[in-house]
Scaffold this active site. Structure first.
Site, PDB file in Angstrom:
ATOM      1  N   GLU A 232       0.691  -1.212  -0.050  1.00 56.18           N
ATOM      2  CA  GLU A 232       0.030  -0.087   0.042  1.00 56.18           C
ATOM      3  C   GLU A 232       0.824   1.252  -0.074  1.00 56.18           C
ATOM      4  OE1 GLU A 232      -3.059  -0.298   3.066  1.00 56.18           O
ATOM      5  OE2 GLU A 232      -4.041  -1.745   2.071  1.00 56.18           O
TER       6      GLU A 232
ATOM      7  N   GLU B   9      -5.991  -7.792  -1.928  1.00 65.21           N
ATOM      8  CA  GLU B   9      -6.804  -7.635  -0.571  1.00 65.21           C
ATOM      9  C   GLU B   9      -8.087  -7.593  -0.565  1.00 65.21           C
ATOM     10  OE1 GLU B   9      -5.141  -5.105   2.490  1.00 65.21           O
ATOM     11  OE2 GLU B   9      -3.092  -5.842   2.071  1.00 65.21           O
TER      12      GLU B   9
END
Ligand SMILES: *[C@@H]1O[C@H](CO)[C@@H](O)[C@H](O)[C@H]1NC(C)=O
Ligand SMILES: *[C@@H]1O[C@H](CO)[C@@H](O)[C@H](O)[C@H]1NC(C)=O
Length: 436
Positions: free
Chosen positions: A217, A338
């Site tokens: 991320e 995810e």
């Protein structure tokens, strides 16, 4: 580049002597390796346009996240959880597990200080790889964290600062400080060229590794233009490929559109703020050394207070938009690395997760069926039984949720059928596995 590798088989060389050597130094696991399962032969996963390929066939991903595997493999008492998790994954027909190949400075740190590694922890990662292989599961290994868990970019910056080599104490100097970049390269090189003590294979030559991920991320909010992060991705991706041409590489993005994307794309973001994080899905994923795009899906955080129906509507647009980007802009596979529904949201119900999972699985399957860029999805996150302390709002022990378990297995089966076509029925176990 059409294919990341030529799909050739890489036989395990000198297996017998290797096993003997391993047996002497690694007790239980080595014993298992020599008496039960020889290491199965595996080939690398490659890419042809918007599809992953393996042995000349399309390869689809139904998988999960267990970030804790290396950490739990360090100590003997927690080690059985690693095997239990891979066993559970294999039972659901899952093909890929995403996990952390970093732990910078924390408890059970792999990198204990800049450029210094704990051999004992490295052997835990060796173990994770060998266990995955034994269960026929491939690993998506993430190499750094944007967040502070397990060290992350903040730890690198602290180290550099302590040594008097950091330019700035902003944790975004991880991206722009040349001396920190060079320390991160040392880390990358050490991991990529690590020789697994259990099977003798260097990580860069290990087909059990499905792909590398530069960072979990990444965001660089100090430069909302996106130039800093883009430059970092270009340099570090090229560096990884200069060492390892066997494996696919992704960035690890959440999928937000940035200023370089068209105004229509910015509207797909959950809100205006998400376009100012310094990342840009299309621009970042277009980098030529990046083989596939990664996207996360967190409707609770993005549609705060919304009901299930509204959330589902939002994510349907989010998925479609990214798959279209893969086909039209990137010409690369798109992997949803995810997805999770929080159990802390106001109206949470376990049945909501079934609805949520099924809607993602359907989009992936439909894309795969028409030869599109939707290549798969990974649940955030699975745990083995008895590890509540590793949970967050998303932790699931899959065997404890039978309806979800069935959904996941169904997705595995229909994706396998798609990959293997008519050969499907000839495959050992497949018929009975999916008939249950
Ligand atoms: C890649 O895919 C295209 C179209 O699907 C196909 O024609 C070609 O043979 C594939 N290339 C390789 C090397 O598999
Ligand atoms: C970045 O550093 C600041 C303190 O300098 C800290 O408060 C913040 O949590 C850090 N952010 C991340 C994502 O690590």
């Amino acid at each position: 580049m059409m294919l990341a590798n030529n799909g050739a088989l890489y036989p395990v060389l000198g297996l017998a002597s290797c096993v003997a050597l391993v047996y002497m130094s690694f007790g239980d696991l080595a014993l298992d390796l020599s008496t039960h399962a020889r290491e199965p032969e595996m080939s690398f996963v490659g890419r042809n346009g918007t599809r992953f390929t393996m042995d000349g066939k399309a390869f689809y991903v139904n998988g999960w996240n267990s970030y804790w595997l290396m950490d739990q493999a360090v100590e003997e008492i927690s080690r059985p959880r690693v095997k239990a998790m891979f066993q559970a994954g294999a039972k659901m027909g899952l093909t890929v597990c995403r996990t952390w190949a970093f732990n910078d400075g924390g408890y059970n740190a792999l990198q204990v200080s800049l450029g210094h590694f704990d051999e004992h922890v490295f052997q835990a990662l060796d173990r994770v790889i060998v266990e995955a292989k034994r269960h026929g599961i491939r690993l998506l290994l993430s190499l750094a964290n944007n967040l502070e868990a397990y060290g992350g970019k903040t730890q690198y910056v602290k180290w550099a600062w302590e040594e008097g080599i950091g330019l700035s104490s902003s944790n975004d100097s991880f991206f722009f400080d040349p001396s920190i970049r060079s320390h991160f390269k040392t880390y990358l090189k050490t991991v990529l060229t690590r020789k697994n003590r259990l099977n003798g294979i260097q990580y860069k030559d290990e087909p059990t590794i499905f792909a590398w991920e530069l960072m979990n991320e990444p965001r660089c909010m100090s430069d909302p233009s996106g130039d800093t992060l883009q430059d970092w991705i270009e340099e570090l991706a090229a560096y990884v490929k200069s060492i390892d041409k066997n494996h696919l590489l992704t960035v690890g993005l959440e999928g937000f559109y940035g200023p370089a994307s068209s105004p229509e794309k910015l509207k797909v973001n959950p809100g205006q703020w998400f376009g100012t994080l310094g990342s840009d899905f299309i621009r970042n994923s277009k980098v030529s050394d990046i083989d596939f795009a990664s996207v996360h899906i967190y409707p609770d955080q993005w549609q705060v207070g919304a009901g299930l129906e509204e959330k589902m509507k939002y994510i349907s647009g989010w998925l479609t938009s990214h798959i279209e980007d893969g086909e039209e802009e990137l010409k690369k596979p798109v992997l949803f690395t995810e997805f999770g529904l929080s159990d802390k949201s106001r109206d949470f119900d376990h049945a909501h997760r079934d609805v949520f999972y099924e809607s993602i699985f359907d989009v992936v399957y439909e894309s795969a069926r028409r030869g599109g860029a939707g290549a798969g999805a990974l649940v955030w996150q699975f745990m083995a039984a008895g590890m509540q302390e590793y949970s967050d709002d998303f932790g699931i022990v899959p065997e404890e949720r039978s309806s979800m378990y069935r959904l996941i297995k169904k997705q595995s089966c229909r994706l396998m059928r798609l990959s293997h076509g008519r050969d499907w029925m000839k495959r050992r176990d497949s018929e009975t596995f999916c008939a249950e």
